[in-house]
Design an enzyme around this catalytic site. Structure first.
Site, PDB file in Angstrom:
ATOM      1  N   CYS A   1      53.672  59.938  62.150  1.00  0.00           N
ATOM      2  CA  CYS A   1      54.946  59.769  62.933  1.00  0.00           C
ATOM      3  C   CYS A   1      54.845  59.576  64.355  1.00  0.00           C
ATOM      4  O   CYS A   1      55.716  59.256  65.108  1.00  0.00           O
ATOM      5  CB  CYS A   1      56.253  60.693  62.458  1.00  0.00           C
ATOM      6  SG  CYS A   1      55.626  62.483  62.964  1.00  0.00           S
TER       7      CYS A   1
ATOM      8  N   HIS B   1      37.711  63.529  69.372  1.00  0.00           N
ATOM      9  CA  HIS B   1      39.181  63.162  69.430  1.00  0.00           C
ATOM     10  C   HIS B   1      39.816  63.535  67.991  1.00  0.00           C
ATOM     11  O   HIS B   1      40.621  64.090  67.807  1.00  0.00           O
ATOM     12  CB  HIS B   1      39.452  61.750  69.972  1.00  0.00           C
ATOM     13  CG  HIS B   1      41.006  61.385  69.387  1.00  0.00           C
ATOM     14  ND1 HIS B   1      41.875  61.945  70.338  1.00  0.00           N
ATOM     15  CD2 HIS B   1      41.323  60.687  68.530  1.00  0.00           C
ATOM     16  CE1 HIS B   1      43.074  61.399  69.915  1.00  0.00           C
ATOM     17  NE2 HIS B   1      42.652  60.587  68.976  1.00  0.00           N
TER      18      HIS B   1
END
Length: 571
Positions: free
Chosen positions: A50, A99
């Site tokens: 989202c 990351h």
């Protein structure tokens, strides 16, 4: 290893851009397929949540890979490349690993420390495996990311730094109260039956709501979720079709929506209809002028329209529609600017700052009037010994906010609920954008530093393992060549000694193999150690040169390993 990630998230892009760039399930599949079909990439996976869209790929050229992945992201998201580029970030090799590990630990989440991202990473890997787009690199990377995330949650208190978006969103709706106290006995409507909606329903059940209604486009999924809730939490739950949502809105106290719809699921008019159907009173849009103040019935039966708030109609150049400002509030007040777009808000702020002083009155005063005022003040000071104070008016008592009739939590991206609902009186909406603003002020837990150390250590270990694995095909090719040499010499010996019995032939064969293994053991172990160190990629080339290894043999070993990884099912 040539791992490349190109993406955008809540940290790099505004919610409005993320919302437009959101990928449907079909678009994600097509993006992965087009990426592996592109020249620079051999593996690909998409991580879409989202609040992030990231494309991972194993590429052979950095610059060509960045250009190709960025172009594909723009094509499949529907946002032009020129518009999307300022919000994109790029990570390469070890930085890309760092990351993803940080994402898996919840360090890069909107709510720091939330564990929900682990399930999303697992789903991303499963989809890539299903599409056969994940080879050795992405399989190793995503599986290790899952292990690192689990380690962070088990070895540290990162869970104390944050929670899932569902829990955080409910806390925002509760506005400082305990969620269990706020939710107790409420009727909840959950729109959607996917993983996020299921988590929301389970969280509401644990919080103590009195009833849960599940609405979903697929009735069977809604019924299944309602059955699980009833059996597992003992909270009454029932399933309804989507066309029953307007009726359920008139009964619900709290609504959570998270669907995969590309358009709005609830418009502002839907919410107005639900609230008005429940309360029997008209609902106003703060500052929008949708609904005028309701007429007031006097004791004699006559109808009287309430007067507008004081000051309305007298302020010049205000960018607001003053006739629509909610009664009882100044145009400088909070209700006047609720739901205002950024441009209008900036205009209003400039107007309010300039209107704080009546410049027209100041311009009308003459120097003679100022001189007379100073003379009068001096005379008063000479008589009473001080200049009289001009008392400031007592601050107005702030009217407490009315408890919302309906609380809505929108966890979808793109949004399910019209943003205009923010401006409805008696309604409170928390969405991804407001959650991002609230989480920006959330304190970081001390455990975050420990998780960062874990991530750093795991990135180093993963890089070493990948560099060591890079030389494995060369070592396998070397041992294959040695085995071929042994087999050839044993065959030659049998030609020279045809009368050799099986016992002696076996003993000679084993002896020759042990000699070869011992000679190769130290070099192959050492070359793996050296290759695992930074800058160790050249040792594979040295090994091929020293032993005159066939490049095609080494490549065939690599292809066989990659084929095995790409066809591996979800673990």
């Amino acid at each position: 290893m040539s791992l490349l990630v190109v993406g955008l998230s809540h940290r790099s892009a505004p919610v409005s851009v993320l919302e437009r760039a959101a990928l449907s399930a079909d678009a994600q599949v097509k993006l992965v397929q087009d990426t592996v079909a592109a020249e620079p990439a051999t593996e690909a996976a998409v991580l879409a949540t989202c609040n992030r869209i990231e494309l991972y790929a194993d590429v052979d050229k950095f610059h060509a890979g960045v250009a190709e992945l960025s172009t594909l992201l723009a094509q499949h998201s529907g946002v032009g490349l020129e518009e999307l580029t300022p919000y994109l970030y790029v990570h390469y090799e070890d930085r890309a690993v760092h990351h993803l590990f940080s994402v898996a630990c919840g360090l890069d989440s909107m709510v720091v420390g939330e564990g929900q991202i682990l399930g999303q990473i697992k789903d991303s890997l499963a989809k890539a495996q299903e599409l056969h787009s994940a080879g050795r690199l992405l399989n190793d990377l995503f599986q290790q990311a899952l292990r690192v995330g689990k380690r962070a949650h088990s070895e540290t208190g990162i869970d104390r730094a944050g929670q899932s978006l569902v829990t955080f969103g409910l806390e925002q709706l509760a506005e400082g109260a305990e969620v269990t106290d706020w939710a107790r006995g409420k009727k909840a409507l959950v729109i959607g039956a996917g993983s996020m909606s299921s988590l929301a329903a389970a969280t509401l059940a644990r919080a103590g709501v009195g009833e849960i209604v599940v609405a979903n486009r697929t009735q069977e999924r809604a019924e299944r979720l309602a059955e699980i809730l009833t059996d597992g939490t003992h909270v009454p739950a029932r399933a309804v079709p989507m066309d029953a949502v307007p009726l359920e809105l008139t009964r619900a106290d709290v609504v959570v929506s998270c669907t995969g719809a590309t358009g709005l699921v609830l418009t502002a008019e839907d919410v107005v209809g639900g609230v008005e159907g429940r309360t029997g009173r008209p609902v106003a849009f703060d500052g929008s002028g949708r609904t005028a103040p309701a007429p007031r019935t006097e004791a004699d039966g006559t109808s009287q329209t309430p007067l507008p708030p004081s000051g309305v109609g007298t302020d010049e150049n205000c960018p607001l529609d003053l006739a629509a400002v909610q009664g009882g509030f100044s145009v400088h007040g909070e209700a006047a600017v609720a739901g205002m777009d950024a441009a209008t808000l900036e205009q209003h702020a400039a107007w309010a700052a300039g209107g704080a002083v009546d410049r027209r009155e100041a311009a009308r005063r003459s120097p003679e009037a100022d001189a007379e005022l100073i003379t009068a003040l001096a005379a008063t000071a000479a008589t009473v010994g001080r200049i009289p104070e001009r008392r400031r008016p007592e601050p107005a008592v702030e009217t407490p906010r009315r408890t919302p009739v309906l609380a809505l939590l929108d966890l979808a991206m793109p949004r399910d609920i019209d943003a205009a609902v923010h401006r409805l009186t008696g309604v409170r909406l928390v969405d991804i954008e407001s959650l991002a603003e609230a989480s920006a002020d959330a304190p970081m837990a001390a455990d975050v530093d420990q998780v960062r150390r874990i991530v750093s250590d795991e990135v180093t270990a993963f890089g070493a393992a990948q560099r060591a694995a890079h030389i494995t095909p060369t070592v396998v090719a070397l041992r294959t060549m040695a085995a071929d040499v042994v087999a050839g010499e044993i065959a030659r010996l049998e030609g020279r000694l045809p009368g050799l019995d099986d016992k002696h032939r076996s003993e000679i064969t084993q002896t020759v193999r042990r000699v070869v293994d011992k000679l190769l053991h130290a070099p192959t172990v050492r070359v793996k150690q050296l290759a695992a160190e930074p800058g160790g990629a050249g040792y594979a080339d040295a090994l091929r040169t020293l032993f005159d290894l066939d490049q095609e043999t080494v490549a065939s070993v690599s292809r066989a390993e990659d084929s095995t990884e790409k066809n591996r099912g979800p673990r």
